[in-house]
Design an enzyme around this catalytic site. Structure first.
Site, PDB file in Angstrom:
ATOM      1  N   GLY A   1     -44.917  81.471  17.567  1.00  0.00           N
ATOM      2  CA  GLY A   1     -46.099  80.687  17.944  1.00  0.00           C
ATOM      3  C   GLY A   1     -45.741  79.559  18.884  1.00  0.00           C
ATOM      4  O   GLY A   1     -46.213  78.425  18.730  1.00  0.00           O
ATOM      5  N   ALA A   2     -44.908  79.872  19.880  1.00  0.00           N
ATOM      6  CA  ALA A   2     -44.412  78.825  20.778  1.00  0.00           C
ATOM      7  C   ALA A   2     -45.324  78.600  21.984  1.00  0.00           C
ATOM      8  O   ALA A   2     -44.996  77.800  22.856  1.00  0.00           O
ATOM      9  CB  ALA A   2     -43.002  79.196  21.250  1.00  0.00           C
TER      10      ALA A   2
ATOM     11  N   GLY B   1     -45.482  74.510  18.196  1.00  0.00           N
ATOM     12  CA  GLY B   1     -44.441  75.451  18.620  1.00  0.00           C
ATOM     13  C   GLY B   1     -44.002  75.190  20.048  1.00  0.00           C
ATOM     14  O   GLY B   1     -42.802  75.257  20.367  1.00  0.00           O
TER      15      GLY B   1
ATOM     16  N   SER C   1     -48.212  73.229   5.161  1.00  0.00           N
ATOM     17  CA  SER C   1     -49.262  72.240   5.432  1.00  0.00           C
ATOM     18  C   SER C   1     -49.498  71.412   4.173  1.00  0.00           C
ATOM     19  O   SER C   1     -49.357  71.916   3.047  1.00  0.00           O
ATOM     20  CB  SER C   1     -50.571  72.956   5.810  1.00  0.00           C
ATOM     21  OG  SER C   1     -51.662  72.055   5.701  1.00  0.00           O
TER      22      SER C   1
ATOM     23  N   GLY D   1     -49.424  73.936  20.977  1.00  0.00           N
ATOM     24  CA  GLY D   1     -49.315  72.998  19.860  1.00  0.00           C
ATOM     25  C   GLY D   1     -47.879  72.678  19.474  1.00  0.00           C
ATOM     26  O   GLY D   1     -47.013  72.383  20.301  1.00  0.00           O
TER      27      GLY D   1
ATOM     28  N   TYR E   1     -56.775  79.704   3.915  1.00  0.00           N
ATOM     29  CA  TYR E   1     -55.699  79.002   4.639  1.00  0.00           C
ATOM     30  C   TYR E   1     -54.771  78.300   3.639  1.00  0.00           C
ATOM     31  O   TYR E   1     -53.540  78.427   3.729  1.00  0.00           O
ATOM     32  CB  TYR E   1     -56.310  77.979   5.605  1.00  0.00           C
ATOM     33  CG  TYR E   1     -55.288  77.128   6.329  1.00  0.00           C
ATOM     34  CD1 TYR E   1     -54.422  77.675   7.266  1.00  0.00           C
ATOM     35  CD2 TYR E   1     -55.185  75.760   6.067  1.00  0.00           C
ATOM     36  CE1 TYR E   1     -53.482  76.896   7.934  1.00  0.00           C
ATOM     37  CE2 TYR E   1     -54.253  74.964   6.726  1.00  0.00           C
ATOM     38  CZ  TYR E   1     -53.400  75.530   7.657  1.00  0.00           C
ATOM     39  OH  TYR E   1     -52.464  74.754   8.313  1.00  0.00           O
TER      40      TYR E   1
END
Ligand SMILES: NC(=O)c1ccc[n+]([C@@H]2O[C@H](COP(=O)([O-])OP(=O)(O)OC[C@H]3O[C@@H](n4cnc5c(N)ncnc54)[C@H](OP(=O)(O)O)[C@@H]3O)[C@@H](O)[C@H]2O)c1
Length: 295
Positions: free
Chosen positions: A21-22, A27, A138, A25, A163
């Protein structure tokens, strides 16, 4: 470690890091800092064009490889195509409070992308990560319960709770992985991290009242939000089995510190249950054996 910043990241020359997920955000910020410190960063992203665009502005050694965590075939292809051992795997990619949906393998989307995909990826690379695995969770894990109905097939779907379940699963996984690595006498450690509340696409996407209450409020910058991930990935004194998060009020903002997580996240029996279920669902069996008396 109070006041730790990106300037404190040790020299990373000679190290290779996979960041999932780079493209955006946290990442993208993690990639920028690690590459700037000399690491070779493998951006593992579902959209290589988007990743290349994100990499454009980043100085350093960057490689882009395709990885769609919503598709186990893609996870297997990524692992098979990785041509070397790596020092750090950062399981950062995630979806947040999205409408009900299924991955290619039929998993509820949060469970599939946030937990089962990274579970499979880490298992396939388990013998090839030399230093540490960082899993990004999280603060909202406190709202989560990992139910037997882990795929939300027999209960009314609630996206924030879906989530939260996946983020609790991240912690159960990270801590269980550490127990197994230690039990097997491995040098590699497993560390959890969370960014507090950081202004990223993922965080901004939900404009509902519920979203504002749960993940809203004053957000810190992506630069600050990435610090716990960077600390977990690079600080020499990090112990396996801890969670690194912001040291400020309610862990919402601040500099990296070892932070507390919920009692549920430390439930070793539930972690073992989830591990077994995750192996069944993904078909990925870890080479690392259960810890036995180490737990
Ligand atoms: N921001 C916060 O306040 C906050 C708070 C707590 C935890 N977190 C956690 O921090 C992590 C990063 O989130 P963020 O805030 O930086 O969000 P973001 O900007 O939305 O980034 C999410 C990343 O995950 C990638 N991704 C989504 N689905 C994927 C898939 N199927 N396969 C591979 N990659 C996929 C996205 O790729 P695309 O660009 O292709 O969409 C993107 O690169 C997440 O695990 C999130 O749960 C964030």
């Amino acid at each position: 470690m109070t006041g730790w910043t990106a300037a404190d990241v040790p020299d990373q020359h000679g190290r290779t890091v996979v960041v999932t997920g780079a493209t955006s955000g946290l990442g993208a910020e993690t990639t920028r800092v690690l590459a700037g410190a000399g690491a070779t960063v493998i951006m593992a992203c579902r959209d290589p064009d988007k990743a290349r665009a994100a990499a454009n502005g980043i100085a350093g050694a960057i490689e882009v490889r395709r990885l769609d965590l919503a598709d186990l075939a893609s996870v297997r292809a990524f692992a098979a195509g990785l041509d070397r051992d790596v020092d750090v795997l950062i399981n950062n990619a995630g979806v947040m409070a999205v409408p009900r949906g299924a991955t290619a393998d039929g998993f509820e989307r949060h469970l599939g992308v946030n937990h089962l995909g990274p579970f499979a990826l880490t298992g396939l690379l388990a013998d090839r990560v030399r230093d540490r695995v960082v899993t990004v969770a999280s603060g909202l894990h406190v709202l989560g319960r990992v139910r037997d109905d882990v795929n939300w097939e027999r209960r009314r779907y609630q996206r924030w709770l879906a989530y939260a379940q996946s983020k609790l699963a991240n912690l159960l996984f990270a801590f269980e992985l550490q127990r197994r690595l230690a039990g097997a006498g491995r040098r590699t450690v497993s560390v959890a991290a969370h960014p507090g509340v950081a202004a990223t696409e993922g965080q901004r996407r939900d404009t509902s009242l519920q979203g504002k209450l749960l993940a809203g409020g004053p957000a810190q910058s992506p630069e600050m939000g990435a610090l716990p991930i960077l600390y977990a990935a690079t600080a020499p004194d990090v112990q396996g089995g801890v969670c690194i998060g912001p040291d400020g009020f309610l862990q919402r903002r601040g500099h990296p510190a070892v932070v507390g997580t919920s009692l549920r996240s430390r439930d070793a029996d539930r972690a073992a249950w989830l591990w077994k279920r995750s192996e069944q669902l993904t078909g990925v069996r870890y080479a690392i054996q259960p810890p036995g008396d180490v737990r």
